[in-house]
Scaffold this active site. Sequence first.
Site, short mmCIF file in Angstrom:
data_model
loop_
_atom_site.label_atom_id
_atom_site.label_comp_id
_atom_site.label_asym_id
_atom_site.label_seq_id
_atom_site.Cartn_x
_atom_site.Cartn_y
_atom_site.Cartn_z
N ARG A 12 60.01 -5.70 55.72
CA ARG A 12 59.10 -4.52 56.06
C ARG A 12 57.62 -5.30 55.96
O ARG A 12 57.36 -5.44 54.78
CB ARG A 12 59.11 -3.53 55.15
CG ARG A 12 58.04 -2.20 55.17
CD ARG A 12 58.40 -0.96 54.28
NE ARG A 12 58.76 -1.37 53.00
CZ ARG A 12 58.04 -1.25 51.86
NH1 ARG A 12 56.72 -0.95 52.18
NH2 ARG A 12 58.38 -1.49 50.65
N CYS B 189 56.71 4.63 53.30
CA CYS B 189 55.58 3.90 52.15
C CYS B 189 54.30 4.38 52.20
O CYS B 189 53.26 4.53 51.43
CB CYS B 189 55.69 2.58 52.23
SG CYS B 189 54.90 1.68 53.72
N CYS C 224 39.45 -10.30 63.69
CA CYS C 224 39.15 -11.39 64.56
C CYS C 224 39.71 -11.16 65.71
O CYS C 224 39.57 -11.88 66.87
CB CYS C 224 39.61 -12.63 63.99
SG CYS C 224 41.38 -12.83 63.87
N CYS D 268 54.22 -4.18 55.65
CA CYS D 268 53.50 -2.94 55.36
C CYS D 268 51.92 -3.26 55.28
O CYS D 268 51.37 -3.94 54.35
CB CYS D 268 53.74 -2.66 53.68
SG CYS D 268 53.09 -1.23 52.93
N HIS E 275 43.27 -10.42 54.63
CA HIS E 275 44.37 -9.73 54.11
C HIS E 275 44.73 -8.56 55.02
O HIS E 275 43.83 -7.49 55.54
CB HIS E 275 43.89 -9.13 52.93
CG HIS E 275 44.95 -8.10 52.07
ND1 HIS E 275 46.07 -8.63 51.48
CD2 HIS E 275 44.89 -7.04 52.01
CE1 HIS E 275 46.63 -7.52 51.10
NE2 HIS E 275 45.96 -6.47 51.27
N ASP F 200 62.93 -4.86 52.47
CA ASP F 200 63.69 -3.53 52.63
C ASP F 200 63.56 -2.95 53.86
O ASP F 200 63.57 -1.50 54.19
CB ASP F 200 63.32 -2.50 51.47
CG ASP F 200 61.65 -2.44 51.56
OD1 ASP F 200 61.13 -2.81 52.45
OD2 ASP F 200 61.32 -1.54 50.64
N CYS G 145 44.36 -7.87 64.79
CA CYS G 145 43.71 -8.10 63.62
C CYS G 145 42.23 -7.16 63.84
O CYS G 145 41.53 -7.65 64.77
CB CYS G 145 43.24 -9.59 63.12
SG CYS G 145 42.40 -9.67 61.86
N CYS H 236 46.29 -12.70 58.24
CA CYS H 236 46.17 -13.04 59.82
C CYS H 236 46.11 -14.54 59.67
O CYS H 236 45.37 -15.30 58.95
CB CYS H 236 44.63 -12.61 60.05
SG CYS H 236 44.33 -12.77 61.75
N HIS I 144 51.28 -6.58 52.89
CA HIS I 144 52.45 -7.25 52.13
C HIS I 144 53.80 -7.14 52.89
O HIS I 144 53.98 -6.30 53.65
CB HIS I 144 52.66 -6.68 50.59
CG HIS I 144 51.54 -7.04 49.81
ND1 HIS I 144 50.30 -6.05 49.88
CD2 HIS I 144 51.16 -8.13 48.93
CE1 HIS I 144 49.33 -6.66 48.68
NE2 HIS I 144 49.93 -7.87 48.37
N CYS J 257 42.38 -15.59 60.78
CA CYS J 257 41.25 -15.61 60.15
C CYS J 257 41.54 -15.54 58.75
O CYS J 257 40.52 -15.39 57.77
CB CYS J 257 40.16 -14.44 60.65
SG CYS J 257 40.79 -12.74 60.13
#
Length: 172
Positions: A156, A104, A89, A158, A141, A148, A86, A135, A144, A138
Site C-alpha cells: 500500500r 487510511c 517535478c 499511502c 516526500h 497491507d 509528482c 520521488c 509511505h 527529485c
Amino acid sequence: MKKILIYCSVLLLTSLSSFAQNEKSDHGHEGNPWYSNTATTKLNVSNEEWKKVLSPNLYAVAREKDTERAFTGKYWKSTTKGTYYCAVCGNLLFRSDAKFASSCGWPSFFEPSRKAAVRYQADDSVGDHRTEVLCGRCDSHLGHIFDDGPPPTHKRFCMNSVSLDFEPDSKK
C-alpha cells in the site's frame, strides 16, 4: 443592513480569490523550470531553490516531510482513470489502475508506474519503523509504503494528495 451585505460579499470574494490562488499555486507549475511530465533525468535542486517555486503547502509536505490530514486530500477517494505525477517535478509515478480504495484517508496504490519512479528510505521519525516513499527524480516526500495492500503486490503506497498531480485519460 446594506453595509453588512457589502461587507459579507467582500469577505466571500476575498475568500474565494484566496482559495483559487492557493489551488492554483499548489498545482500550477508556472515559474518551476524543473517541472516536466516527460523528463527522467535525476534532479539535484536545493531546498532554497524549491522554496522559490513551490507553494508553501506543497513545500512543507514534499521537502520538509510534512503530512496532509487524513481524508482531506483531493485524490484520496477519486476513481477517475488517469495518471499521477509528482507535483514538484512532473515525474510519472502511478496509474489509476494501480489505485485502490483504502480506509487510511490518503490515495493508495499497490505499485508505481515503473521501478525507477520512486525510491525508498527508512523512516524512524515517529518512533515506529516505516518506509518513506520519495520521488525517483527529485527526492520529494510522497508518503509511505506498507505491507497491507491488495494482490498482486500486497503493498500500500499511502501518498499525500498535495504531492501528486493528476491527468485524466483523454476520451477518444
